[in-house]
Design a protein around this motif. Structure first.
Motif, PDB file in Angstrom:
ATOM      1  N   LEU A 398       0.894  -1.043   0.046  1.00 20.74           N
ATOM      2  CA  LEU A 398      -0.043  -0.049  -0.033  1.00 20.74           C
ATOM      3  C   LEU A 398       0.950   1.324  -0.059  1.00 20.74           C
ATOM      4  O   LEU A 398       1.760   1.356   1.051  1.00 20.74           O
ATOM      5  CB  LEU A 398      -1.008   0.094   1.139  1.00 20.74           C
ATOM      6  N   ASP A 399       0.660   2.166  -0.938  1.00 22.14           N
ATOM      7  CA  ASP A 399       1.618   3.421  -1.145  1.00 22.14           C
ATOM      8  C   ASP A 399       0.701   4.676  -1.196  1.00 22.14           C
ATOM      9  O   ASP A 399      -0.502   4.697  -1.841  1.00 22.14           O
ATOM     10  CB  ASP A 399       2.265   3.428  -2.274  1.00 22.14           C
ATOM     11  N   TYR A 400       0.646   5.687  -0.131  1.00 19.22           N
ATOM     12  CA  TYR A 400      -0.108   6.657  -0.297  1.00 19.22           C
ATOM     13  C   TYR A 400       0.896   7.859  -0.220  1.00 19.22           C
ATOM     14  O   TYR A 400       1.522   8.166   0.631  1.00 19.22           O
ATOM     15  CB  TYR A 400      -1.002   6.627   1.013  1.00 19.22           C
ATOM     16  N   ALA A 401       0.577   8.793  -1.096  1.00 23.83           N
ATOM     17  CA  ALA A 401       1.715   9.946  -1.152  1.00 23.83           C
ATOM     18  C   ALA A 401       0.721  11.130  -1.639  1.00 23.83           C
ATOM     19  O   ALA A 401       0.711  11.491  -2.757  1.00 23.83           O
ATOM     20  CB  ALA A 401       2.593   9.447  -2.675  1.00 23.83           C
ATOM     21  N   GLN A 418       0.736  29.889  -7.759  1.00 24.05           N
ATOM     22  CA  GLN A 418      -0.006  28.765  -8.284  1.00 24.05           C
ATOM     23  C   GLN A 418       0.196  27.768  -6.842  1.00 24.05           C
ATOM     24  O   GLN A 418       0.948  27.666  -6.053  1.00 24.05           O
ATOM     25  CB  GLN A 418       0.766  27.982  -9.288  1.00 24.05           C
ATOM     26  N   VAL A 419      -0.923  26.769  -6.949  1.00 31.31           N
ATOM     27  CA  VAL A 419      -0.837  25.684  -5.933  1.00 31.31           C
ATOM     28  C   VAL A 419      -1.099  24.442  -6.728  1.00 31.31           C
ATOM     29  O   VAL A 419      -2.258  24.371  -7.273  1.00 31.31           O
ATOM     30  CB  VAL A 419      -2.039  26.001  -4.830  1.00 31.31           C
ATOM     31  N   LEU A 420      -0.361  23.421  -6.608  1.00 32.11           N
ATOM     32  CA  LEU A 420      -0.600  22.167  -7.016  1.00 32.11           C
ATOM     33  C   LEU A 420      -0.656  21.094  -5.997  1.00 32.11           C
ATOM     34  O   LEU A 420      -0.030  21.080  -5.026  1.00 32.11           O
ATOM     35  CB  LEU A 420       0.653  21.696  -7.792  1.00 32.11           C
ATOM     36  N   ARG A 421      -2.082  20.294  -5.984  1.00 31.98           N
ATOM     37  CA  ARG A 421      -1.970  19.367  -5.103  1.00 31.98           C
ATOM     38  C   ARG A 421      -2.158  18.169  -5.844  1.00 31.98           C
ATOM     39  O   ARG A 421      -2.879  17.697  -6.857  1.00 31.98           O
ATOM     40  CB  ARG A 421      -3.569  19.597  -4.340  1.00 31.98           C
ATOM     41  N   GLN A 422      -1.590  16.877  -5.477  1.00 35.47           N
ATOM     42  CA  GLN A 422      -1.529  15.529  -6.054  1.00 35.47           C
ATOM     43  C   GLN A 422      -1.761  14.706  -4.792  1.00 35.47           C
ATOM     44  O   GLN A 422      -1.113  14.765  -3.890  1.00 35.47           O
ATOM     45  CB  GLN A 422      -0.182  15.350  -6.797  1.00 35.47           C
ATOM     46  N   GLU A 423      -2.431  13.698  -5.257  1.00 34.48           N
ATOM     47  CA  GLU A 423      -2.751  12.552  -4.008  1.00 34.48           C
ATOM     48  C   GLU A 423      -2.794  11.232  -4.678  1.00 34.48           C
ATOM     49  O   GLU A 423      -3.927  10.974  -5.404  1.00 34.48           O
ATOM     50  CB  GLU A 423      -4.033  12.842  -3.280  1.00 34.48           C
ATOM     51  N   THR A 424      -1.685  10.499  -4.520  1.00 31.70           N
ATOM     52  CA  THR A 424      -1.763   9.092  -5.139  1.00 31.70           C
ATOM     53  C   THR A 424      -1.939   7.898  -4.033  1.00 31.70           C
ATOM     54  O   THR A 424      -1.389   7.877  -3.204  1.00 31.70           O
ATOM     55  CB  THR A 424      -0.494   9.016  -5.772  1.00 31.70           C
ATOM     56  N   LEU A 425      -2.689   7.084  -4.569  1.00 32.56           N
ATOM     57  CA  LEU A 425      -3.223   5.835  -3.611  1.00 32.56           C
ATOM     58  C   LEU A 425      -2.864   4.795  -4.418  1.00 32.56           C
ATOM     59  O   LEU A 425      -3.588   4.681  -5.501  1.00 32.56           O
ATOM     60  CB  LEU A 425      -4.707   5.924  -3.090  1.00 32.56           C
ATOM     61  N   ASP A 426      -2.060   3.818  -4.179  1.00 30.29           N
ATOM     62  CA  ASP A 426      -1.678   2.584  -4.787  1.00 30.29           C
ATOM     63  C   ASP A 426      -1.626   1.326  -3.980  1.00 30.29           C
ATOM     64  O   ASP A 426      -0.944   1.336  -3.116  1.00 30.29           O
ATOM     65  CB  ASP A 426      -0.243   2.833  -5.681  1.00 30.29           C
ATOM     66  N   ILE A 427      -2.536   0.507  -4.438  1.00 33.15           N
ATOM     67  CA  ILE A 427      -2.561  -0.798  -3.706  1.00 33.15           C
ATOM     68  C   ILE A 427      -2.368  -1.968  -4.708  1.00 33.15           C
ATOM     69  O   ILE A 427      -3.205  -1.992  -5.495  1.00 33.15           O
ATOM     70  CB  ILE A 427      -4.179  -0.925  -3.023  1.00 33.15           C
ATOM     71  N   SER A 428      -1.655  -2.778  -4.189  1.00 31.46           N
ATOM     72  CA  SER A 428      -1.312  -3.949  -4.932  1.00 31.46           C
ATOM     73  C   SER A 428      -1.004  -5.033  -4.258  1.00 31.46           C
ATOM     74  O   SER A 428      -0.769  -5.277  -3.115  1.00 31.46           O
ATOM     75  CB  SER A 428      -0.110  -3.841  -5.950  1.00 31.46           C
ATOM     76  N   ASN A 429      -1.531  -6.468  -4.700  1.00 38.13           N
ATOM     77  CA  ASN A 429      -1.035  -7.785  -4.404  1.00 38.13           C
ATOM     78  C   ASN A 429      -0.729  -8.597  -5.393  1.00 38.13           C
ATOM     79  O   ASN A 429      -1.006  -8.786  -6.677  1.00 38.13           O
ATOM     80  CB  ASN A 429      -2.265  -8.343  -3.713  1.00 38.13           C
ATOM     81  N   GLU A 430       0.825  -9.376  -5.216  1.00 31.33           N
ATOM     82  CA  GLU A 430       1.374 -10.050  -6.206  1.00 31.33           C
ATOM     83  C   GLU A 430       1.569 -11.397  -5.426  1.00 31.33           C
ATOM     84  O   GLU A 430       2.191 -11.660  -4.216  1.00 31.33           O
ATOM     85  CB  GLU A 430       2.989  -9.454  -6.462  1.00 31.33           C
ATOM     86  N   PHE A 431       1.055 -12.436  -6.261  1.00 37.70           N
ATOM     87  CA  PHE A 431       1.187 -13.877  -5.818  1.00 37.70           C
ATOM     88  C   PHE A 431       2.024 -14.893  -6.950  1.00 37.70           C
ATOM     89  O   PHE A 431       1.787 -14.654  -7.965  1.00 37.70           O
ATOM     90  CB  PHE A 431      -0.414 -14.357  -5.755  1.00 37.70           C
ATOM     91  N   ASN A 432       2.684 -15.405  -6.349  1.00 34.34           N
ATOM     92  CA  ASN A 432       3.659 -16.387  -7.039  1.00 34.34           C
ATOM     93  C   ASN A 432       3.852 -17.595  -6.267  1.00 34.34           C
ATOM     94  O   ASN A 432       4.469 -17.599  -5.289  1.00 34.34           O
ATOM     95  CB  ASN A 432       4.925 -15.558  -7.333  1.00 34.34           C
ATOM     96  N   TYR A 433       3.538 -18.795  -7.251  1.00 35.35           N
ATOM     97  CA  TYR A 433       3.641 -20.061  -6.852  1.00 35.35           C
ATOM     98  C   TYR A 433       4.223 -21.139  -7.581  1.00 35.35           C
ATOM     99  O   TYR A 433       4.041 -21.046  -8.858  1.00 35.35           O
ATOM    100  CB  TYR A 433       2.390 -20.695  -6.194  1.00 35.35           C
ATOM    101  N   ARG A 434       5.430 -21.804  -7.099  1.00 40.04           N
ATOM    102  CA  ARG A 434       6.001 -22.784  -8.076  1.00 40.04           C
ATOM    103  C   ARG A 434       6.121 -24.089  -7.240  1.00 40.04           C
ATOM    104  O   ARG A 434       6.333 -24.128  -6.276  1.00 40.04           O
ATOM    105  CB  ARG A 434       7.529 -22.326  -8.264  1.00 40.04           C
ATOM    106  N   LYS A 435       5.998 -25.145  -8.003  1.00 42.01           N
ATOM    107  CA  LYS A 435       5.852 -26.483  -7.505  1.00 42.01           C
ATOM    108  C   LYS A 435       6.956 -27.421  -8.463  1.00 42.01           C
ATOM    109  O   LYS A 435       6.470 -27.552  -9.557  1.00 42.01           O
ATOM    110  CB  LYS A 435       4.423 -27.048  -7.356  1.00 42.01           C
ATOM    111  N   LYS A 436       7.736 -28.114  -7.957  1.00 44.11           N
ATOM    112  CA  LYS A 436       8.661 -29.047  -8.507  1.00 44.11           C
ATOM    113  C   LYS A 436       7.950 -30.468  -8.447  1.00 44.11           C
ATOM    114  O   LYS A 436       7.915 -30.722  -7.170  1.00 44.11           O
ATOM    115  CB  LYS A 436      10.123 -28.979  -7.967  1.00 44.11           C
ATOM    116  N   LEU A 437       7.880 -31.018  -9.561  1.00 41.46           N
ATOM    117  CA  LEU A 437       7.213 -32.410  -9.535  1.00 41.46           C
ATOM    118  C   LEU A 437       8.261 -33.330  -9.323  1.00 41.46           C
ATOM    119  O   LEU A 437       9.702 -32.994  -9.319  1.00 41.46           O
ATOM    120  CB  LEU A 437       6.436 -32.527 -10.825  1.00 41.46           C
ATOM    121  N   LYS A 438       7.890 -34.663  -9.300  1.00 39.55           N
ATOM    122  CA  LYS A 438       8.867 -35.825  -9.095  1.00 39.55           C
ATOM    123  C   LYS A 438       9.672 -35.677 -10.274  1.00 39.55           C
ATOM    124  O   LYS A 438      10.798 -36.402 -10.319  1.00 39.55           O
ATOM    125  CB  LYS A 438       8.010 -36.996  -8.887  1.00 39.55           C
TER     126      LYS A 438
END
Length: 886
Positions: A398-401, A418-438
């Motif tokens: 989760l990133d909030y900036a 001048q006035v500049l307002r920026q508001e970034t919200l970034d939410i991510s989920n990364e899943f990685n699964y490996r299985k070695k067979l016989k």
């Protein structure tokens, strides 16, 4: 293309065919234990080396031969700590069992006093920090800079023999996840027993048998006493004028729990946010394939001067950085990386710019006084299971900036705010699964899900460029609003067939990107009435990008060769519409993006590499919006073109050479790319504003680069010397005020450095960088610009009396540019430190910028433009600090 693919596959299989007649065997000691990393050479009757290999962890070796004619051939085996062994070859089909006897002969390096040495075991090179450290070095980062073959950049990025490291491990664990600056700054050099360079680093255990990785990583092996308790330090500092510097760090590194937790704050120009730098972020984002746009709005600031950040930064910043890792067992761990940065910055500068076109010169002057308030909140949780038969990695981020900039500026004698307002919200989920067979085959499942929102708002008062934005009538102000919410997912499954040295991997997957771009540009009239500037300053754009892909990868690896070819095929569908701008389009594209890489071990320590790729890329939502957007107070951007496409050929080659025992390292790389684009940015420039429209027009960007670096420890001088050379050349087209012309840019740079021990109590460091840049536009009466800059840095560290240390440092910058006066600057600093060993406390007094320089001039030249800027920088600062270690 089909014929090329067939040829490449035949080349790959021909390499495999060379290894069909190997001489195999196994080497063990007198107790029957396998010996790893034994050098095994095959020699003919005249003693010439025909081929060579090294034993693996099971003591096994395999040496390829071209035929069965081996009359008079011998195998020679050698390894440190064992007597050299030689045996004759009688039968190619025979498996040779060799027994090596221990040797009690002392190595020559053991009898030499005070001489640093490196040890090598397999792909791991070991440095002893104590060989390179001196009494003034506090952290392991201070010592890494002195080690031959290792380079530490100003932002903390570490490279080994020209290649950036992929990870910094702490006792084998990935505690910091690529944000390793806090580790190199905090871990005491005295707590580190060895610094290990791991070539061909493969963190996934099941992938190590057929390891195709070309990554380089560092591992800090800690001393046993450093693992027994919590350690760290606390710093309190105060100075003039109105300066403070505070820091508290706690660390623990035992088998179950590791952490580096840090809280810091200062207003002396040190940016604590550097500790949050992810040094390989661009490579990671490229793998994700989620090309969402960065922020579209800005305040039009002139950037930063060509100085180290600590020389020009006015700040008041605080950072909490918590990194904790818990190991449930040898194969399963949970890591939490939490951080929050709050910063207040100020920036003041004046700028003059000229752009030279046929028959006219566009010029403007501006000044800005900016107050900048960036914040960053990050929470990352990683669950990692890494065993010989499975690999599981789940990463939630989760990133909030929020980011705010307020500025007063003057452009061509017209003042505004001048006035500049920026508001970034970034939410991510990364899943990685490996299985070695016989069967040793591997199945891989991957899923990535991301949600991003990034609203932006720019307000300017009073209204500017009334002739363009308000029919020539004065008005109170402008307001630009933008929102770009994004959903993205990437999913695939792959299956790898493993057959000894050969691996085939087949992958299939899809990704989807859904976005919206909503923007409005309003003006406020003198009667306080707010209205749209026009119907052409609105966007209500929906974007859907779908990609179906499949990839076939073939990899071959043995002791001398690694070769791989990847053939990714994709179907790309993009649909976008905007009813307001009467836009409703779609795009269908099939792409084949082949990639080939080779790595050949010319000897035990040296190797050559080669690679080729062809890549098709499509633009994003920021390439096709039709409504005009006020990017900053002097820039209006829009598009009138289809989705941008690029086709890029890239070819590269390299050679890495090292003699580790002599501490000599050398590398050279060359790269050439040719990108063909179907769109070009057309700029309409005036003295007050620039307008950009993207148009359909084919053009090329061609780039050639060459880099070479060398590093050597000179034993007689107890010094590490380094040198480097670089060359780059690029050619591209530019369209300004309806004038199309080609530009050429060429840069050559040289660097030279030394870390020397002049005597028992004096150390000296010196680094020089010299660059020459030439730019030229291919138009009549074009101005050819030449830019030369020399930067020199030097530090003298002296032990005056017992536990009292004096540091004197200087930095000299010299800039020469055609048609402009030379610029010269000399910065000097002084620091004196007393180590009160009884209470484990350092007392330190320092003065930076002794000459009290408060402004810095910079000149930037391109093929048809000149920009000069004056930046206001902090003057002399005096600080008194105390650092207590525990």
């Amino acid at each position: 293309m089909k014929n090329h693919v067939i040829i490449l596959m035949l080349l790959l299989f021909s390499f495999s065919a060379l290894a069909q007649k190997p001489i195999k065997g196994r080497i063990k000691d007198a107790n029957g234990k396998a010996i790893e990393s034994v050098n095994v050479s095959l020699k003919d009757a005249e003693g010439n080396i025909i081929n060579f290999s090294r034993t693996n962890r099971n003591g096994e070796f395999s040496i390829a031969i071209k035929n069965d004619q081996v009359t008079g051939y011998k195998i020679e085996a050698s390894s440190i700590g064992y007597k050299k062994l030689s045996t004759s070859i009688t039968d190619v089909a025979k498996s040779y069992e060799l027994v090596m006897q221990s040797s009690e002969t002392n190595l020559e390096t053991v009898t030499v006093k005070n001489r640093p040495s490196l040890t090598s075991r397999g792909d791991t090179l070991n440095y002893r920090p104590s060989d390179f450290a001196d009494k003034q070095d506090r952290s392991i980062g201070d010592v890494l800079k002195k080690m031959p073959g290792i380079e530490v950049a100003e932002d903390g990025k570490i490279s080994y023999n020209g290649k950036s490291i992929s990870n910094l491990y702490v006792d084998g664990d990935n505690l910091l996840d690529d944000k390793y600056n806090i580790g190199t700054k905090s871990i005491p050099q005295g707590a580190v027993d060895k610094v290990q360079v791991i070539q061909n680093d493969q963190p996934i255990k099941m992938m190590r048998k057929n390891n195709m990785s070309d990554d380089v990583a560092l591992n800090l092996v800690l001393k046993d006493e450093a693992k027994l308790k919590v350690m760290g330090d606390a710093t309190a500092g105060a100075g003039m004028p109105n300066r403070f510097d505070e820091n508290l760090t706690a660390m623990l590194f035992n088998k179950k729990l590791k952490f580096i937790n840090n809280i810091k704050g200062n207003n002396i120009g040190n940016d604590p946010g550097i500790d949050l730098t992810s040094h390989n972020l661009s490579d990671y984002l490229k793998k994700l394939d989620n090309d969402r746009p960065s922020s579209l709005l800005s305040t039009g600031a002139a950037g930063v001067p060509s100085l180290p950040q600590s020389r020009y930064l006015f700040n008041k910043a605080g950072l909490a950085n918590l990194n904790n890792l818990y190991k449930f067992n040898q194969d399963l761990q949970l890591r939490a990386n939490l951080s929050y940065l709050y910063d207040e910055r100020s920036q003041q500068y004046n700028k003059f710019s000229q752009t030279y076109l046929s028959g006219q010169t566009i010029s403007y002057t501006e000044s800005q006084n900016n107050a900048i308030n960036p914040q960053k909140l990050r929470a990352q949780f990683n669950l990692n299971g890494n065993a010989d038969k499975y690999y599981l990695n789940n990463n939630f981020v989760l990133d909030y900036a929020p980011f705010k900039t307020s500025s007063g500026f003057v452009i061509n004698d017209v003042a505004a705010n001048q006035v500049l307002r920026q508001e970034t919200l970034d939410i991510s989920n990364e899943f990685n699964y490996r299985k070695k067979l016989k069967s040793e085959d591997v199945i891989n499942l991957y899923s990535y899900l991301n949600r991003t929102t990034q609203p932006e708002n720019l307000n300017i008062t009073p209204g500017l460029n009334a002739d363009i934005l308000n029919n020539g009538n004065s008005y109170l102000g402008l307001s630009q609003y933008i929102k770009i919410p994004t959903w993205y997912t990437n999913n695939y499954a792959s299956f790898a067939f493993v057959n000894n040295h050969f691996v085939q991997t087949y992958k299939a997957g899809f990704n989807v990107q859904q976005q919206q771009l909503n923007s409005e540009l309003y003006r406020t009239q003198n009667n306080q009435q707010t209205e749209l500037v026009s119907g052409n300053t609105v966007n209500d754009l929906d974007w859907l990008k779908t990609k179906l892909y499949a990839d076939a990868t073939y990899e071959f690896t043995n002791d001398k060769l690694k070769a791989g070819i990847s053939l990714p095929l994709s179907y790309n569908l993009i649909q976008y519409n905007d009813d307001i701008n009467q836009l409703d389009k779609n795009l269908h594209k099939f792409f084949l993006n082949p990639f080939l890489n080779l790595k050949y071990q010319t000897s035990v320590e040296n190797y050559v590499t080669a690679n080729y790729s062809f890549r098709n890329d499509l633009g994003g939502i920021d390439d096709i919006y039709r409504g005009t957007v006020l990017k900053n107070y002097r820039s209006l951007f829009a598009n009138n073109a289809p989705i941008s496409e690029s086709k890029t050929h890239n070819v590269g080659a390299g050679f890495n050479f090292r003699k580790a025992m002599q501490m000599f390292f050398f590398n050279i790389t060359a790269n050439y790319s040719d990108a063909e684009l179907n769109t070009i940015s057309s700029y309409s420039l005036s003295n007050n504003i620039q307008q950009r429209v993207v148009l359909p027009l084919s053009n090329h960007i061609r780039t050639l680069s060459l880099n070479a670096n060398a590093s050597k420890y000179v034993f007689a001088l107890k010094s590490t010397v380094s040198a480097g050379f670089g060359f780059s050349q690029s050619g591209y087209s530019q369209l300004q005020n309806n004038e199309l012309f080609d530009l050429n840019a060429q840069t050559v740079f040289y660097k030279l450095g030394i870390e020397a021990k002049l005597s028992r109590f004096i150390n000296w460091s010196y680094l020089a960088n010299f660059s020459v840049t030439d730019n030229k536009a291919k138009v009549a009466d074009a101005i050819k610009t030449n830019f030369q800059q020399l930067r020199q840095q030097s530090t003298l560290a002296i032990t005056t009396v017992r536990n009292v240390y004096l540091n004197l440092s200087a930095e000299h910058l010299f800039t020469h540019q055609s048609t402009q006066p030379n610029l010269k600057y000399l910065f000097a600093d002084m620091n004196i430190k007393y180590k009160y060993l009884k209470i484990k406390t350092d007392f330190e007094f320092g003065i930076t910028n002794l000459a009290n320089i408060k402004s810095f001039d910079a000149v930037y030249l391109s093929a048809n433009s000149l920009t000069t800027g004056t930046y206001f920088i902090p003057g002399r600062v005096a600080m008194l600090k105390g650092t207590f270690s525990f």
